[in-house]
Design a protein around this motif. Structure first.
Motif, PDB file in Angstrom:
ATOM      1  N   THR A  33       0.841  -1.196   0.000  1.00 29.80           N
ATOM      2  CA  THR A  33       0.000   0.000   0.000  1.00 29.80           C
ATOM      3  C   THR A  33       0.874   1.244   0.000  1.00 29.80           C
ATOM      4  O   THR A  33       1.865   1.318   0.740  1.00 29.80           O
ATOM      5  N   CYS A  34       0.499   2.207  -0.828  1.00 33.44           N
ATOM      6  CA  CYS A  34       1.163   3.512  -0.855  1.00 33.44           C
ATOM      7  C   CYS A  34       0.098   4.531  -1.220  1.00 33.44           C
ATOM      8  O   CYS A  34      -0.521   4.424  -2.288  1.00 33.44           O
ATOM      9  N   GLY A  35      -0.136   5.513  -0.337  1.00 25.57           N
ATOM     10  CA  GLY A  35      -1.277   6.392  -0.540  1.00 25.57           C
ATOM     11  C   GLY A  35      -2.548   5.571  -0.433  1.00 25.57           C
ATOM     12  O   GLY A  35      -2.735   4.799   0.509  1.00 25.57           O
ATOM     13  N   GLN A  36      -3.427   5.704  -1.426  1.00 25.46           N
ATOM     14  CA  GLN A  36      -4.639   4.893  -1.471  1.00 25.46           C
ATOM     15  C   GLN A  36      -4.559   3.819  -2.556  1.00 25.46           C
ATOM     16  O   GLN A  36      -5.574   3.242  -2.937  1.00 25.46           O
ATOM     17  N   THR A  37      -3.357   3.559  -3.026  1.00 27.56           N
ATOM     18  CA  THR A  37      -3.140   2.497  -4.007  1.00 27.56           C
ATOM     19  C   THR A  37      -2.701   1.227  -3.276  1.00 27.56           C
ATOM     20  O   THR A  37      -1.763   1.255  -2.480  1.00 27.56           O
ATOM     21  N   MET A  38      -3.406   0.128  -3.558  1.00 28.65           N
ATOM     22  CA  MET A  38      -3.116  -1.159  -2.920  1.00 28.65           C
ATOM     23  C   MET A  38      -3.009  -2.249  -3.980  1.00 28.65           C
ATOM     24  O   MET A  38      -3.857  -2.326  -4.871  1.00 28.65           O
ATOM     25  N   VAL A  39      -1.976  -3.078  -3.853  1.00 28.43           N
ATOM     26  CA  VAL A  39      -1.775  -4.193  -4.781  1.00 28.43           C
ATOM     27  C   VAL A  39      -1.571  -5.474  -3.977  1.00 28.43           C
ATOM     28  O   VAL A  39      -0.749  -5.515  -3.048  1.00 28.43           O
ATOM     29  N   LEU A  40      -2.328  -6.508  -4.328  1.00 26.65           N
ATOM     30  CA  LEU A  40      -2.134  -7.841  -3.757  1.00 26.65           C
ATOM     31  C   LEU A  40      -1.285  -8.648  -4.731  1.00 26.65           C
ATOM     32  O   LEU A  40      -1.641  -8.793  -5.901  1.00 26.65           O
ATOM     33  N   VAL A  41      -0.164  -9.170  -4.242  1.00 25.25           N
ATOM     34  CA  VAL A  41       0.712  -9.997  -5.075  1.00 25.25           C
ATOM     35  C   VAL A  41       0.822 -11.382  -4.448  1.00 25.25           C
ATOM     36  O   VAL A  41       1.146 -11.511  -3.263  1.00 25.25           O
ATOM     37  N   THR A  42       0.528 -12.407  -5.239  1.00 21.44           N
ATOM     38  CA  THR A  42       0.603 -13.789  -4.765  1.00 21.44           C
ATOM     39  C   THR A  42       1.603 -14.569  -5.603  1.00 21.44           C
ATOM     40  O   THR A  42       1.819 -14.268  -6.780  1.00 21.44           O
ATOM     41  N   VAL A  43       2.209 -15.586  -4.972  1.00 20.24           N
ATOM     42  CA  VAL A  43       3.122 -16.473  -5.691  1.00 20.24           C
ATOM     43  C   VAL A  43       2.756 -17.915  -5.352  1.00 20.24           C
ATOM     44  O   VAL A  43       2.423 -18.225  -4.204  1.00 20.24           O
ATOM     45  N   CYS A  44       2.782 -18.771  -6.352  1.00 17.41           N
ATOM     46  CA  CYS A  44       2.504 -20.197  -6.161  1.00 17.41           C
ATOM     47  C   CYS A  44       3.491 -21.010  -6.980  1.00 17.41           C
ATOM     48  O   CYS A  44       3.880 -20.594  -8.082  1.00 17.41           O
ATOM     49  N   MET A  45       3.856 -22.170  -6.447  1.00 20.76           N
ATOM     50  CA  MET A  45       4.771 -23.070  -7.156  1.00 20.76           C
ATOM     51  C   MET A  45       4.157 -24.461  -7.236  1.00 20.76           C
ATOM     52  O   MET A  45       3.629 -24.983  -6.237  1.00 20.76           O
ATOM     53  N   ALA A  46       4.204 -25.051  -8.426  1.00 22.05           N
ATOM     54  CA  ALA A  46       3.710 -26.414  -8.607  1.00 22.05           C
ATOM     55  C   ALA A  46       4.590 -27.397  -7.846  1.00 22.05           C
ATOM     56  O   ALA A  46       5.816 -27.240  -7.773  1.00 22.05           O
ATOM     57  N   LYS A  47       3.949 -28.405  -7.272  1.00 23.07           N
ATOM     58  CA  LYS A  47       4.692 -29.386  -6.477  1.00 23.07           C
ATOM     59  C   LYS A  47       5.494 -30.336  -7.352  1.00 23.07           C
ATOM     60  O   LYS A  47       6.569 -30.795  -6.980  1.00 23.07           O
ATOM     61  N   LYS A  48       4.954 -30.648  -8.540  1.00 20.00           N
ATOM     62  CA  LYS A  48       5.610 -31.588  -9.434  1.00 20.00           C
ATOM     63  C   LYS A  48       6.102 -30.875 -10.688  1.00 20.00           C
ATOM     64  O   LYS A  48       5.520 -29.880 -11.126  1.00 20.00           O
ATOM     65  N   ILE A  49       7.132 -31.404 -11.274  1.00 23.06           N
ATOM     66  CA  ILE A  49       7.671 -30.855 -12.518  1.00 23.06           C
ATOM     67  C   ILE A  49       6.948 -31.484 -13.692  1.00 23.06           C
ATOM     68  O   ILE A  49       6.822 -32.715 -13.773  1.00 23.06           O
ATOM     69  N   ARG A  50       6.445 -30.647 -14.574  1.00 24.87           N
ATOM     70  CA  ARG A  50       5.758 -31.159 -15.752  1.00 24.87           C
ATOM     71  C   ARG A  50       6.750 -31.902 -16.640  1.00 24.87           C
ATOM     72  O   ARG A  50       7.852 -31.410 -16.909  1.00 24.87           O
ATOM     73  N   GLU A  51       6.367 -33.069 -17.110  1.00 26.19           N
ATOM     74  CA  GLU A  51       7.261 -33.922 -17.888  1.00 26.19           C
ATOM     75  C   GLU A  51       7.720 -33.225 -19.159  1.00 26.19           C
ATOM     76  O   GLU A  51       6.936 -32.607 -19.878  1.00 26.19           O
ATOM     77  N   GLY A  52       9.008 -33.305 -19.418  1.00 29.32           N
ATOM     78  CA  GLY A  52       9.556 -32.766 -20.660  1.00 29.32           C
ATOM     79  C   GLY A  52      10.012 -31.322 -20.580  1.00 29.32           C
ATOM     80  O   GLY A  52      10.556 -30.798 -21.556  1.00 29.32           O
ATOM     81  N   LEU A  53       9.817 -30.649 -19.439  1.00 30.07           N
ATOM     82  CA  LEU A  53      10.219 -29.246 -19.342  1.00 30.07           C
ATOM     83  C   LEU A  53      11.741 -29.130 -19.331  1.00 30.07           C
ATOM     84  O   LEU A  53      12.413 -29.779 -18.515  1.00 30.07           O
ATOM     85  N   ASP A  54      12.276 -28.308 -20.231  1.00 33.04           N
ATOM     86  CA  ASP A  54      13.711 -28.077 -20.240  1.00 33.04           C
ATOM     87  C   ASP A  54      14.023 -26.588 -20.095  1.00 33.04           C
ATOM     88  O   ASP A  54      15.060 -26.104 -20.533  1.00 33.04           O
ATOM     89  N   PHE A  55      13.098 -25.839 -19.470  1.00 33.71           N
ATOM     90  CA  PHE A  55      13.302 -24.420 -19.219  1.00 33.71           C
ATOM     91  C   PHE A  55      12.605 -24.075 -17.903  1.00 33.71           C
ATOM     92  O   PHE A  55      11.869 -24.885 -17.339  1.00 33.71           O
ATOM     93  N   PHE A  56      12.852 -22.867 -17.410  1.00 33.69           N
ATOM     94  CA  PHE A  56      12.244 -22.430 -16.159  1.00 33.69           C
ATOM     95  C   PHE A  56      10.876 -21.812 -16.461  1.00 33.69           C
ATOM     96  O   PHE A  56      10.792 -20.743 -17.056  1.00 33.69           O
ATOM     97  N   PRO A  57       9.770 -22.450 -16.057  1.00 36.31           N
ATOM     98  CA  PRO A  57       8.426 -21.986 -16.431  1.00 36.31           C
ATOM     99  C   PRO A  57       7.851 -20.955 -15.445  1.00 36.31           C
ATOM    100  O   PRO A  57       6.963 -21.253 -14.650  1.00 36.31           O
TER     101      PRO A  57
END
Length: 706
Positions: A33-57
């Motif tokens: 929050t700054c002034g009357q501006t408010m932002v909600l930021v969330t982060v989530c990570m998958a528990k399992k790695i999707r098969e075949g991924l060779d990059f950071f998703p």
């Protein structure tokens, strides 16, 4: 989970970060929050790695909800739809500084979502979203080598200011967002009005100091509320396997990289080498990852490591790059204007194997782009659109509209050129530049700046100054750092930095910095600015050999526009009841449109100069005040038995009494004149009732005296 809260002064406001109240099922969440501006930021990570991924998703989604500003969405559905340009650009702003801080080889999907919950007309949510993303990751269980923070820098009365309001940004000669950590800077995005290098360097140091407080508060928040970090698998190959692949292919890779400068030939030979490595089954015979045999994707990963090490070694030890250039050397440059006959301007800029073709279309006020944002609705008279088709790199991909990359690169080039675009009073056209990247091997956004400038000058747009752009890269390790000018694709891929700087001969108009390492120091960034300036001035000299100043005349196919100031108390007279008068003027003169602002400024557009001259002359006459004693050319509108009513100025009719038609006696006016006749008259008087009394005979007599 209890609620944790930290706060710190932030410009003229207080910055507050809170966690533990909202979105508690996410891996991490923070409300900034700054002034009357408010932002909600969330982060989530998958528990399992999707098969075949060779990059950071990693994916980042920034969302502006209209309820945040007390508004209801327009349109039929009355709900938010696909991302706006602002949302796409802000998503990229969040992504770029946090991406380098995740563990190397991480393959779990991670999603960051920033949602604007409240928005005032003072504080932009974008910087708060970057801070919130770092804070949410710090308190989450996701491995993250943070924190980082961000700050917006403006200038007021010659001094840098932190967190400028929308109003202050509109008056500021610069507007930059800078992200960093304790030791250096991670990301830069911003624009300026030809800012001298020395001020840019000072701004970097000022910003780095300013973001420390908001970074320290995240550390404090993490002490209060962070979760234990989870152990995640990273795609790390066994050292023995890496050495085995190197032993088979490194010698040939050295031959290719040191002996083949041309991109396509080098890529073909590298692909052949990779196919040979994959086909050589001895690579796989003795190696496994756990219980699973290594695959060709693992060979590809090692092949990347081989190229990475070789390209950097050559720069460090030989001052030699992949195509044989030294660190500061710029590839061959050529340019051309006037390639296309029908667009109103065109320019092509070629630097090495990067080829940008830009076109300019000039439009009228009705072509302006309406931009609806949380804080306001504005109209954009200058637009730049960037297209990167797959054939530009010899690939095939679906073409389904502009990508996030296209939007980001186009915005950077837009910022770079916007600083030198003339205002509406000087050049009242709406301007659209389209950049078509026909061939790409590094820094196509900066080629867009150069090609766009050439096209604008070819179109006759009176730019304040030509602008050009260049990208400076970085090859570094724990002991050494080498800045390289005009990076190509392979150096962007295997290097540590992409530092794009655009500007005129006088100063900087736009900067974008992306890093693959944790940070770059302020001192080294200052040296990169100096190197970019040297290169930019060289490129501007090359462009001047093609076209040095804007053309004096517009294209014959461009519309013609003029501005006329109409007194505010006479706007209604020009428009007429229900727009009747203005429609009649357009029909009579062949004009395309007449747009009148509330302040009385009229933008008149026509398909050609002849039509424009007609409409401007008519409007000037319409606004002209009738003066007794002045001779006018009148046209008979209707005839009565006592005289003829004549229009002597647009919209103004007066009576030529039968006694004033001729020196001779006239029994019936129809004997002397008919509807449509034109002749000179003199305005005798404006009577008490505002009526105009005219005389034909006195005008003729006065003309005879001359």
């Amino acid at each position: 989970m209890s609620i944790s809260r930290v706060e710190v002064p932030y410009g003229a406001y207080t910055l507050v970060i809170e966690t533990g109240k909202l979105a508690k099922q996410a891996s991490g969440a923070a409300v900034v929050t700054c002034g009357q501006t408010m932002v909600l930021v969330t982060v989530c990570m998958a528990k399992k790695i999707r098969e075949g991924l060779d990059f950071f998703p990693l994916t980042v989604e920034y969302q502006e909800k209209t309820y945040a500003a007390g508004k209801i969405p327009g349109g039929f559905f009355k709900r938010e739809g696909r991302q706006t340009e602002k949302e796409i650009l802000t998503s990229r702003l969040i992504d770029r500084p946090v991406r380098p801080l995740f563990p190397e080889g991480l393959r779990n999907e991670i999603q960051i979502v920033a949602t604007v919950l409240s928005a005032d007309n003072e504080v932009d949510p974008d910087v708060l979203s970057i801070i919130g993303a770092s804070a949410a990751l710090m308190v989450s269980d996701i491995p993250f080598d943070g924190p980082i923070s961000a700050v917006r820098i403006g200038m007021k009365e010659g001094k840098f200011i932190v967190n400028p309001t929308y109003a202050e940004r509109a008056e500021s000669p610069l507007d930059f967002i800078i992200a960093g950590d304790k030791e250096g800077i991670v990301m830069i995005e911003g624009e300026g009005k030809e800012i001298p290098d020395a001020e840019i360097k000072d701004m970097f140091a000022f910003a780095h100091e300013a973001l420390q407080a908001s970074m320290n508060m995240q550390k404090e928040l993490a002490k209060l509320a962070s979760k234990p970090k989870v152990d995640v698998k990273t795609n790390v190959l066994a050292p023995a396997f890496i050495e085995k692949v190197k032993s088979i292919g490194m010698a040939r890779l050295v031959e290719i990289c040191n002996g083949v400068a041309e991109k396509k030939d080098r890529e073909n030979k590298i692909n052949e080498l990779f196919a040979m490595l994959v086909a050589d089954m001895t690579v796989y015979a003795d190696f496994k990852k756990g219980d699973v045999a290594v695959t060709d994707k693992d060979v590809a990963a090692v092949f990347e490591i081989m190229q990475y090490e070789l390209i950097r070694k050559n720069v460090f030890e030989k001052d030699q790059r992949v195509d044989g250039r030294s660190a500061k050397e710029i590839r061959a440059i050529s340019s051309e204007v006037g390639l296309l006959p029908r667009p109103h301007g065109s320019g092509m800029f070629v630097r090495g194997q990067t080829q940008g073709l830009a076109t300019v279309t000039l439009g009228t006020k009705i072509d302006e782009q309406m931009v609806e944002a949380l804080d306001s609705t504005t109209y954009r008279k200058f637009m730049l659109h960037y297209n990167f088709p797959p054939f530009s790199v010899g690939e095939t991909k679906p073409m389904r509209g502009p990508s996030r990359r296209d939007i980001g690169h186009g915005n950077l080039a837009h910022r770079a050129i916007m600083a030198v675009v003339p205002d509406s009073d000087t050049f009242p056209y709406t301007i659209r530049v389209v950049s078509e990247i026909l061939e790409s091997n590094g820094s196509s956004s900066m080629a867009t700046v150069c090609a766009g400038t050439l096209a604008l000058m070819d179109a006759g747009v009176p730019l304040k100054a030509p602008v050009a752009g260049i990208s400076v890269g970085l090859i570094s390790d724990e002991k050494r750092s080498v800045l390289i000018t005009d990076i190509q694709g392979v150096e962007d891929h295997f290097g540590d930095m992409d530092f794009k700087v655009a500007g005129s001969a006088e100063g900087v108009t736009a900067i974008q910095l992306d890093l693959k390492i944790r940070h770059i120091t302020v001192d080294l960034l200052g040296k990169a600015i100096d190197q970019a300036t040297e290169a930019r001035k060289f490129i501007l000299g090359k462009m001047a050999e093609t076209i040095a100043v804007p053309r004096a005349k517009l294209s014959e196919f461009a519309p013609r526009i003029a501005t006329i100031q109409i007194p505010q108390d006479r706007i209604g007279e020009v428009i007429g009841p229900g727009g009747k008068t203005i429609r009649a003027i357009i029909e009579m003169t062949g004009a395309t449109a007449i747009d009148i602002d509330d302040d009385g400024k009229a933008f008149v557009s026509a398909p050609n100069q002849e039509s424009l001259d007609k409409v401007t002359k008519y409007l000037s006459s319409l606004l002209q005040e009738a003066e007794p004693g002045t001779i006018y050319e009148a046209r008979v509108m209707r005839i009565m038995n006592f005289g003829a009513f004549c229009e002597f100025l647009p919209g103004k009719e007066g009576l030529v009494h039968v006694s004033e038609l001729s020196n001779k006696f006239v029994k019936d006016p129809n004997e002397l004149v008919k509807v449509g006749d034109t002749f000179p008259v003199i305005l005798l008087e404006i009577d008490k009732m505002g009526r105009y009394n005219l005389s034909r005979k006195k005008a003729e007599a006065k003309n005879e005296e001359k």
